[in-house]
Design a protein around this motif. Structure first.
Motif, PDB file in Angstrom:
ATOM      1  N   ARG A 138       0.866  -1.186   0.000  1.00  0.00           N
ATOM      2  CA  ARG A 138       0.000   0.000   0.000  1.00  0.00           C
ATOM      3  C   ARG A 138       0.894   1.224   0.000  1.00  0.00           C
ATOM      4  NH1 ARG A 138      -3.119  -3.416  -0.676  1.00  0.00           N
ATOM      5  NH2 ARG A 138      -5.044  -3.932   0.372  1.00  0.00           N
ATOM      6  N   TRP A 139       0.336   2.351  -0.418  1.00  0.00           N
ATOM      7  CA  TRP A 139       1.027   3.636  -0.305  1.00  0.00           C
ATOM      8  C   TRP A 139       0.643   4.274   1.012  1.00  0.00           C
ATOM      9  CZ3 TRP A 139       4.722   4.539  -3.638  1.00  0.00           C
ATOM     10  CH2 TRP A 139       4.644   4.016  -4.935  1.00  0.00           C
ATOM     11  N   ASN A 140       1.536   5.081   1.586  1.00  0.00           N
ATOM     12  CA  ASN A 140       1.161   5.883   2.746  1.00  0.00           C
ATOM     13  C   ASN A 140       0.275   7.037   2.257  1.00  0.00           C
ATOM     14  OD1 ASN A 140       3.126   7.543   1.543  1.00  0.00           O
ATOM     15  ND2 ASN A 140       3.994   8.183   3.503  1.00  0.00           N
ATOM     16  N   ASP A 141      -0.150   7.900   3.162  1.00  0.00           N
ATOM     17  CA  ASP A 141      -1.120   8.946   2.823  1.00  0.00           C
ATOM     18  C   ASP A 141      -0.657   9.907   1.738  1.00  0.00           C
ATOM     19  OD1 ASP A 141      -2.952   7.915   4.616  1.00  0.00           O
ATOM     20  OD2 ASP A 141      -2.386   9.280   6.230  1.00  0.00           O
ATOM     21  N   ASP A 142       0.628  10.229   1.687  1.00  0.00           N
ATOM     22  CA  ASP A 142       1.100  11.171   0.655  1.00  0.00           C
ATOM     23  C   ASP A 142       1.782  10.459  -0.521  1.00  0.00           C
ATOM     24  OD1 ASP A 142       3.590  10.484   1.673  1.00  0.00           O
ATOM     25  OD2 ASP A 142       4.139  12.523   2.274  1.00  0.00           O
ATOM     26  N   PHE A 143       1.602   9.147  -0.591  1.00  0.00           N
ATOM     27  CA  PHE A 143       2.089   8.334  -1.718  1.00  0.00           C
ATOM     28  C   PHE A 143       3.607   8.397  -1.915  1.00  0.00           C
ATOM     29  CE2 PHE A 143      -2.378   8.964  -2.512  1.00  0.00           C
ATOM     30  CZ  PHE A 143      -2.801   7.716  -2.942  1.00  0.00           C
ATOM     31  N   THR A 144       4.330   8.627  -0.828  1.00  0.00           N
ATOM     32  CA  THR A 144       5.796   8.645  -0.938  1.00  0.00           C
ATOM     33  C   THR A 144       6.432   7.350  -0.451  1.00  0.00           C
ATOM     34  OG1 THR A 144       5.998   9.741   1.203  1.00  0.00           O
ATOM     35  CG2 THR A 144       5.985  11.163  -0.766  1.00  0.00           C
ATOM     36  N   LEU A 145       5.757   6.649   0.448  1.00  0.00           N
ATOM     37  CA  LEU A 145       6.312   5.424   1.016  1.00  0.00           C
ATOM     38  C   LEU A 145       5.481   4.209   0.624  1.00  0.00           C
ATOM     39  CD1 LEU A 145       7.046   6.603   4.676  1.00  0.00           C
ATOM     40  CD2 LEU A 145       8.668   6.427   2.770  1.00  0.00           C
ATOM     41  N   ILE A 146       6.168   3.114   0.334  1.00  0.00           N
ATOM     42  CA  ILE A 146       5.507   1.840   0.091  1.00  0.00           C
ATOM     43  C   ILE A 146       5.490   1.083   1.412  1.00  0.00           C
ATOM     44  CG2 ILE A 146       5.641  -0.372  -1.108  1.00  0.00           C
ATOM     45  CD1 ILE A 146       6.982   1.130  -3.448  1.00  0.00           C
ATOM     46  N   ILE A 147       4.309   0.645   1.823  1.00  0.00           N
ATOM     47  CA  ILE A 147       4.132  -0.085   3.071  1.00  0.00           C
ATOM     48  C   ILE A 147       3.892  -1.554   2.730  1.00  0.00           C
ATOM     49  CG2 ILE A 147       2.782  -0.264   5.197  1.00  0.00           C
ATOM     50  CD1 ILE A 147       3.994   2.544   4.821  1.00  0.00           C
ATOM     51  N   GLY A 148       4.710  -2.440   3.280  1.00  0.00           N
ATOM     52  CA  GLY A 148       4.493  -3.871   3.107  1.00  0.00           C
ATOM     53  C   GLY A 148       3.364  -4.332   4.005  1.00  0.00           C
ATOM     54  N   MET A 149       2.345  -4.967   3.429  1.00  0.00           N
ATOM     55  CA  MET A 149       1.163  -5.370   4.181  1.00  0.00           C
ATOM     56  C   MET A 149       1.158  -6.851   4.555  1.00  0.00           C
ATOM     57  SD  MET A 149      -0.240  -2.470   4.405  1.00  0.00           S
ATOM     58  CE  MET A 149      -1.815  -2.900   5.139  1.00  0.00           C
ATOM     59  N   THR A 150       2.049  -7.614   3.977  1.00  0.00           N
ATOM     60  CA  THR A 150       2.125  -9.053   4.188  1.00  0.00           C
ATOM     61  C   THR A 150       3.585  -9.406   4.458  1.00  0.00           C
ATOM     62  OG1 THR A 150       2.578  -9.490   1.855  1.00  0.00           O
ATOM     63  CG2 THR A 150       0.240  -9.415   2.516  1.00  0.00           C
ATOM     64  N   PRO A 151       3.864 -10.625   4.894  1.00  0.00           N
ATOM     65  CA  PRO A 151       5.268 -11.008   5.034  1.00  0.00           C
ATOM     66  C   PRO A 151       6.056 -10.795   3.734  1.00  0.00           C
ATOM     67  CG  PRO A 151       3.908 -12.597   6.176  1.00  0.00           C
ATOM     68  CD  PRO A 151       2.969 -11.669   5.419  1.00  0.00           C
ATOM     69  N   THR A 152       5.473 -11.158   2.611  1.00  0.00           N
ATOM     70  CA  THR A 152       6.132 -10.941   1.314  1.00  0.00           C
ATOM     71  C   THR A 152       6.340  -9.459   1.054  1.00  0.00           C
ATOM     72  OG1 THR A 152       5.461 -13.018   0.292  1.00  0.00           O
ATOM     73  CG2 THR A 152       5.766 -11.139  -1.183  1.00  0.00           C
ATOM     74  N   GLY A 153       5.324  -8.645   1.323  1.00  0.00           N
ATOM     75  CA  GLY A 153       5.441  -7.206   1.107  1.00  0.00           C
ATOM     76  C   GLY A 153       6.518  -6.589   1.975  1.00  0.00           C
ATOM     77  N   ARG A 154       6.513  -6.928   3.258  1.00  0.00           N
ATOM     78  CA  ARG A 154       7.520  -6.357   4.174  1.00  0.00           C
ATOM     79  C   ARG A 154       8.920  -6.817   3.804  1.00  0.00           C
ATOM     80  NH1 ARG A 154       3.134  -7.550   7.648  1.00  0.00           N
ATOM     81  NH2 ARG A 154       4.056  -9.581   8.175  1.00  0.00           N
ATOM     82  N   ALA A 155       9.060  -8.096   3.477  1.00  0.00           N
ATOM     83  CA  ALA A 155      10.372  -8.623   3.098  1.00  0.00           C
ATOM     84  C   ALA A 155      10.885  -7.946   1.838  1.00  0.00           C
ATOM     85  CB  ALA A 155      10.290 -10.143   2.893  1.00  0.00           C
ATOM     86  N   THR A 156      10.000  -7.693   0.890  1.00  0.00           N
ATOM     87  CA  THR A 156      10.394  -7.060  -0.369  1.00  0.00           C
ATOM     88  C   THR A 156      10.755  -5.603  -0.156  1.00  0.00           C
ATOM     89  OG1 THR A 156       8.988  -8.602  -1.595  1.00  0.00           O
ATOM     90  CG2 THR A 156       9.687  -6.601  -2.752  1.00  0.00           C
ATOM     91  N   VAL A 157       9.992  -4.883   0.645  1.00  0.00           N
ATOM     92  CA  VAL A 157      10.317  -3.488   0.959  1.00  0.00           C
ATOM     93  C   VAL A 157      11.723  -3.411   1.552  1.00  0.00           C
ATOM     94  CG1 VAL A 157       9.772  -1.532   2.477  1.00  0.00           C
ATOM     95  CG2 VAL A 157       7.945  -2.651   1.192  1.00  0.00           C
ATOM     96  N   GLU A 158      12.025  -4.317   2.456  1.00  0.00           N
ATOM     97  CA  GLU A 158      13.336  -4.319   3.109  1.00  0.00           C
ATOM     98  C   GLU A 158      14.454  -4.729   2.149  1.00  0.00           C
ATOM     99  OE1 GLU A 158      16.396  -3.864   5.622  1.00  0.00           O
ATOM    100  OE2 GLU A 158      14.355  -3.153   5.940  1.00  0.00           O
ATOM    101  N   ALA A 159      14.270  -5.849   1.474  1.00  0.00           N
ATOM    102  CA  ALA A 159      15.338  -6.391   0.618  1.00  0.00           C
ATOM    103  C   ALA A 159      15.671  -5.464  -0.538  1.00  0.00           C
ATOM    104  CB  ALA A 159      14.937  -7.769   0.080  1.00  0.00           C
ATOM    105  N   LEU A 160      14.655  -4.901  -1.185  1.00  0.00           N
ATOM    106  CA  LEU A 160      14.873  -4.075  -2.369  1.00  0.00           C
ATOM    107  C   LEU A 160      14.985  -2.593  -2.030  1.00  0.00           C
ATOM    108  CD1 LEU A 160      14.006  -6.812  -3.564  1.00  0.00           C
ATOM    109  CD2 LEU A 160      12.813  -5.547  -5.345  1.00  0.00           C
TER     110      LEU A 160
END
Length: 140
Positions: A96-118
């Motif tokens: 998901r995007w945060n309120d001002d669409f600047t940050l990508i928020i990982g919503m699942t284990p895959t999402g969080r892992a991908t945000v961190e790794a990449l």
């Protein structure tokens, strides 16, 4: 023997399929300072094939951080999780995007892992997203 190099036709199809956006951070190639890559979702190093179902368009930052990874630690579950697979998953299911669409928020284990790794919230990307959002050009 399977083809190891991405062909011009595969590059065209992958780029068109991705709508000229990185399939991980959703950066638009028209605003990038470097060319995007067609990357192997499952790396060749791990027997990934050079075929359309295993290829994704990636900005240089995402491609460089992903390299040969397919898993990363998820700080919420405390376990390794698979990285996002653009051919098998939908972006909006994991991110998901945060309120001002600047940050990508990982919503699942895959999402969080991908945000961190990449490093999907690299400083330059966050700054660019803010400028593009203000100009009505982001998200794509």
């Amino acid at each position: 023997m399977p083809e190891r190099r991405v062909t011009a036709e595969q590059r065209r199809i992958v780029t068109e399929r991705a709508n000229n956006c990185c399939e991980y951070c959703l950066s638009q190639s028209r605003f990038a300072t470097e060319s995007f890559s067609v990357e192997h979702i499952i790396p060749r190093f791990l027997s990934g094939q050079t075929e359309l179902k295993n290829l994704a368009l990636a900005c240089q930052g995402c491609n460089g951080h992903k390299h040969i990874r397919i898993r990363e630690y998820d700080s919420v579950t405390g376990k390794d999780a698979p990285l996002y697979h653009p051919r098998m998953q939908k972006w909006n299911d994991d991110f998901r995007w945060n309120d001002d669409f600047t940050l990508i928020i990982g919503m699942t284990p895959t999402g969080r892992a991908t945000v961190e790794a990449l490093k999907l919230n690299r400083e330059g990307l966050v700054n660019l997203r803010g400028v593009l959002y203000a100009a009505g050009k982001h998200p794509p």
